[in-house]
Design a protein around this motif. Structure first.
Motif, PDB file in Angstrom:
ATOM      1  N   GLY A  39      -4.546 -13.970  31.517  1.00  0.00           N
ATOM      2  CA  GLY A  39      -3.751 -12.819  31.916  1.00  0.00           C
ATOM      3  C   GLY A  39      -2.898 -12.369  30.742  1.00  0.00           C
ATOM      4  N   GLU A  40      -1.606 -12.343  30.943  1.00  0.00           N
ATOM      5  CA  GLU A  40      -0.677 -11.953  29.881  1.00  0.00           C
ATOM      6  C   GLU A  40       0.015 -13.146  29.230  1.00  0.00           C
ATOM      7  N   SER A  41      -0.380 -14.351  29.618  1.00  0.00           N
ATOM      8  CA  SER A  41       0.275 -15.561  29.122  1.00  0.00           C
ATOM      9  C   SER A  41      -0.617 -16.337  28.164  1.00  0.00           C
ATOM     10  N   CYS A  42       0.022 -17.062  27.248  1.00  0.00           N
ATOM     11  CA  CYS A  42      -0.675 -17.966  26.329  1.00  0.00           C
ATOM     12  C   CYS A  42      -0.441 -19.400  26.817  1.00  0.00           C
ATOM     13  N   VAL A  43      -1.510 -20.181  26.907  1.00  0.00           N
ATOM     14  CA  VAL A  43      -1.436 -21.557  27.388  1.00  0.00           C
ATOM     15  C   VAL A  43      -1.789 -22.491  26.243  1.00  0.00           C
ATOM     16  N   GLY A  55      -9.302 -15.632  28.748  1.00  0.00           N
ATOM     17  CA  GLY A  55      -9.899 -14.455  28.130  1.00  0.00           C
ATOM     18  C   GLY A  55     -10.173 -14.660  26.660  1.00  0.00           C
ATOM     19  N   GLY A  56     -10.131 -15.877  26.176  1.00  0.00           N
ATOM     20  CA  GLY A  56     -10.354 -16.162  24.759  1.00  0.00           C
ATOM     21  C   GLY A  56      -9.281 -17.084  24.243  1.00  0.00           C
ATOM     22  N   LYS A  72     -11.715 -19.199  16.065  1.00  0.00           N
ATOM     23  CA  LYS A  72     -11.821 -18.491  17.341  1.00  0.00           C
ATOM     24  C   LYS A  72     -12.670 -19.315  18.295  1.00  0.00           C
ATOM     25  N   LEU A  73     -12.189 -19.501  19.515  1.00  0.00           N
ATOM     26  CA  LEU A  73     -12.918 -20.245  20.545  1.00  0.00           C
ATOM     27  C   LEU A  73     -13.584 -19.283  21.512  1.00  0.00           C
ATOM     28  N   SER A  74     -14.723 -19.634  22.026  1.00  0.00           N
ATOM     29  CA  SER A  74     -15.461 -18.918  23.069  1.00  0.00           C
ATOM     30  C   SER A  74     -15.784 -17.479  22.683  1.00  0.00           C
ATOM     31  N   GLY A  75     -16.382 -16.783  23.639  1.00  0.00           N
ATOM     32  CA  GLY A  75     -16.766 -15.399  23.409  1.00  0.00           C
ATOM     33  C   GLY A  75     -15.599 -14.449  23.582  1.00  0.00           C
ATOM     34  N   GLY A  76     -15.894 -13.196  23.528  1.00  0.00           N
ATOM     35  CA  GLY A  76     -14.859 -12.185  23.694  1.00  0.00           C
ATOM     36  C   GLY A  76     -14.153 -11.887  22.391  1.00  0.00           C
ATOM     37  N   SER A  77     -13.135 -11.091  22.492  1.00  0.00           N
ATOM     38  CA  SER A  77     -12.375 -10.715  21.300  1.00  0.00           C
ATOM     39  C   SER A  77     -10.891 -10.855  21.587  1.00  0.00           C
ATOM     40  N   LEU A  78     -10.113 -10.898  20.515  1.00  0.00           N
ATOM     41  CA  LEU A  78      -8.661 -10.989  20.641  1.00  0.00           C
ATOM     42  C   LEU A  78      -8.023  -9.831  19.887  1.00  0.00           C
ATOM     43  N   HIS A  79      -7.085  -9.187  20.509  1.00  0.00           N
ATOM     44  CA  HIS A  79      -6.303  -8.144  19.848  1.00  0.00           C
ATOM     45  C   HIS A  79      -5.429  -8.817  18.791  1.00  0.00           C
ATOM     46  N   PRO A  80      -5.197  -8.178  17.652  1.00  0.00           N
ATOM     47  CA  PRO A  80      -4.346  -8.786  16.616  1.00  0.00           C
ATOM     48  C   PRO A  80      -2.971  -9.220  17.132  1.00  0.00           C
ATOM     49  N   ASN A  81      -2.384  -8.445  18.043  1.00  0.00           N
ATOM     50  CA  ASN A  81      -1.078  -8.828  18.600  1.00  0.00           C
ATOM     51  C   ASN A  81      -1.182 -10.107  19.428  1.00  0.00           C
ATOM     52  N   ASP A  85       0.755 -13.584  18.793  1.00  0.00           N
ATOM     53  CA  ASP A  85       1.512 -14.259  19.861  1.00  0.00           C
ATOM     54  C   ASP A  85       1.063 -15.707  20.018  1.00  0.00           C
ATOM     55  N   MET A  86      -0.249 -15.951  19.932  1.00  0.00           N
ATOM     56  CA  MET A  86      -0.773 -17.314  20.057  1.00  0.00           C
ATOM     57  C   MET A  86      -0.247 -18.204  18.934  1.00  0.00           C
TER      58      MET A  86
END
Length: 97
Positions: A39-43, A55-56, A72-81, A85-86
């Motif tokens: 979602g909107e959180s980093c775990v 989501g990635g 980078k883990l798994s599929g999908g993409s990550l926004h630079p922001n 944050d991660m």
């Protein structure tokens, strides 16, 4: 005691005396931390269930007090922001700031 590989000459000689040892210096060993976005959180260091619904994510290696590698883990993409944050979450968690 000697450890051999394929019955060849001993490659490693081991002592039977438990006090015959020294402490391994791990000061410069990398520390690996994974972070995923749900979602909107980093775990940080997610479990299998959290990874499955994320989501990635990224795996970050720290050497000393600096980042030495990001994978980078798994599929999908990550926004630079999101990536920024991660990396901040890991730094706060590890008191590296």
């Amino acid at each position: 005691m000697a450890a051999t590989l394929d019955g060849a000459d001993p490659e490693l000689i081991l002592s039977d005396d438990p006090s015959d040892c020294w402490r391994l210096n791990t000061d410069k060993a990398p520390l690996l931390v994974s972070v995923v976005k749900i979602g909107e959180s980093c775990v940080v260091d997610p479990g299998a269930e959290e990874e499955a619904v994320s989501g990635g994510g990224v795996l970050v290696a720290y050497g000393g007090k600096k980042i030495t590698s990001v994978l980078k883990l798994s599929g999908g993409s990550l926004h630079p922001n999101t990536l920024r944050d991660m990396l901040k979450v890991k730094q706060i968690r590890l008191n590296l700031v």
